[in-house]
Design a protein around this motif. Structure first.
Motif, mmCIF file in Angstrom:
data_model
loop_
_atom_site.group_PDB
_atom_site.id
_atom_site.type_symbol
_atom_site.label_atom_id
_atom_site.label_comp_id
_atom_site.label_asym_id
_atom_site.label_seq_id
_atom_site.Cartn_x
_atom_site.Cartn_y
_atom_site.Cartn_z
ATOM 1 N N ASP A 261 0.858 -1.189 0.000
ATOM 2 C CA ASP A 261 0.000 0.000 0.000
ATOM 3 C C ASP A 261 0.891 1.235 0.000
ATOM 4 O O ASP A 261 1.407 1.652 1.035
ATOM 5 N N LEU A 262 1.072 1.825 -1.171
ATOM 6 C CA LEU A 262 2.007 2.945 -1.305
ATOM 7 C C LEU A 262 1.351 4.308 -1.141
ATOM 8 O O LEU A 262 1.935 5.338 -1.472
ATOM 9 N N SER A 263 0.133 4.320 -0.595
ATOM 10 C CA SER A 263 -0.490 5.600 -0.232
ATOM 11 C C SER A 263 0.266 6.178 0.959
ATOM 12 O O SER A 263 1.049 5.492 1.616
ATOM 13 N N LYS A 264 0.014 7.461 1.247
ATOM 14 C CA LYS A 264 0.669 8.096 2.391
ATOM 15 C C LYS A 264 0.332 7.349 3.677
ATOM 16 O O LYS A 264 1.226 7.065 4.503
ATOM 17 N N LYS A 265 -0.927 6.973 3.836
ATOM 18 C CA LYS A 265 -1.356 6.246 5.020
ATOM 19 C C LYS A 265 -0.693 4.872 5.087
ATOM 20 O O LYS A 265 -0.262 4.427 6.161
#
Length: 389
Positions: A261-265
């Motif tokens: 999961d390369l989102s900021k979160k």
């Protein structure tokens, strides 16, 4: 000709790199199965290569319970997990391409060598630097006799400060007990090159190194256990996990290793919960951060090798011969010809050399597949014999 059917054992960074060759060259290679214990990684790989559930396995043992599924097995597991799946693949009758290092002990190397020699299939090692245009040019000049007799070799592996923090302080190769000595994990490429250039068995060797910097007694005052946890020195620390992983414009390696999961979160969660967010001075690493090796070969060539974390840039190599000298740094290569007192640039980096390991990953795959198709082991120069030596 039909593409070579390939099963990937280990869908981590290296397994994905070799598998990706099939996307650029679908006429040469087809990925038809994967074995990977990490469920998210396995599912991601399956989606990437259009594999159904019957083509995906949670372990190499399950994959190898069946009769041969493919022509080639690429073994890209962790260092200490190379031997068992490689032996099983040989027994089934696969051509085998094994990620370096071959094994982590001399005994296991010899066991693999014996098994591979009894097989009528190819067994190759992923010493990809032999397949870079940079080092192939260097070898070509040496073999041409242009610099005369090789006398001395100097080679530097600049690990790079950020790569050291990622792979060998926080990452999978940080602990000797779980991986292998860093000189093997990171630099068997380089030792293989030196042996290739020397063109002679090694006669004498000595080595010194240690872990000096990445220890708790060197932690700056005000540092926290995690870079993301209000560390007072994070902004000035060159090893900051936030600097390395929180640049949202970066999505490839090494960022892709820390989470799917390369989102900021997703990245923040990985830095809180996983090993990649830890302070480099407060991790559980124990491999060296610098090491030197001195070698003497049977033909009297001498070589020195330095591996250091505290560097930036590319590998640097100097070959000193009786009639000339070669100096290369993966950007350019110069040849000093003592006979005519001329110095010329004989190699410069091109677009292909921007790819993984200077283009060596894909050139190695092309040559291995060619050797399989033609059933000619001599076409593949990164052989098990060369690795064992």
């Amino acid at each position: 000709l039909n593409p070579i059917r390939t099963i990937i054992i280990g869908a981590g960074s290296r397994g994905n790199t070799y598998a990706s060759y099939s996307k650029s060259h679908p006429d040469e290679m087809q990925v038809i199965a994967v074995a990977e214990p990490h469920s998210e990684r396995r599912c991601s790989f399956a989606k990437e290569y259009n594999l159904n559930a019957e083509q995906c396995f949670s372990s190499w043992e399950n994959a190898f319970k069946q009769a041969s599924l493919a022509d080639v097995a690429i073994i890209a597991t962790q260092d200490q997990m190379h031997v068992a799946p490689a032996l099983a693949a040989i027994k089934i009758g696969y051509h085998v391409l094994l990620e370096k290092p071959m094994a982590t002990t001399k005994k296991d190397c010899q066991i693999l060598f014996t098994a591979a020699k009894k097989s009528d299939k190819l067994f190759g090692l992923c010493h990809v630097l032999r397949y870079t245009s940079h080092y192939q040019k260097m070898k070509e000049i040496i073999d041409s006799g242009l610099i005369g007799e090789v006398i001395t070799i100097e080679h530097l592996e600049p690990v790079n400060y950020w790569h050291m923090a990622h792979s060998y302080v926080r990452g999978n190769w940080r602990r000797l007990e779980e991986s292998s000595p860093m000189i093997l994990a990171k630099s068997c490429h380089d030792l293989d090159l030196i042996r290739w250039f020397a063109d002679s068995p090694c006669k004498n060797i000595s080595s010194f190194g240690s872990l000096i910097h990445f220890k708790e007694n060197n932690a700056p005052e005000g540092s926290s256990h995690h870079c993301i946890s209000d560390c007072a020195v994070e902004k000035e620390c060159p090893y900051s996990a936030l600097k390395l992983y929180m640049n949202m414009n970066l999505t490839d390696w090494p960022v892709s290793v820390i989470t799917n999961d390369l989102s900021k979160k997703g990245r923040e969660k990985a830095l809180w919960e996983g090993p990649y967010g830890r302070c480099v001075y407060k991790s559980d690493n124990n491999v060296v951060d610098h090491q030197v090796v001195s070698m003497e070969f049977q033909n009297k060539v001498t070589a020195s090798f330095t591996m250091s974390a505290f560097t930036d840039g590319h590998r640097r190599t100097r070959i000193m011969g009786t009639m000339g000298e070669i100096i290369g740094n993966f950007e350019t290569m110069t040849l000093s010809n003592f006979r005519n007192q001329k110095k010329d640039v004989v190699w410069e980096k091109c677009e292909m050399d921007e790819m993984n390991h200077g283009g060596g990953d894909f050139r190695l795959m092309k040559q291995f597949l060619k050797a399989v198709i033609e059933n000619e082991p001599t076409l593949f120069i990164s052989s098990i014999e060369a690795s064992l030596d």
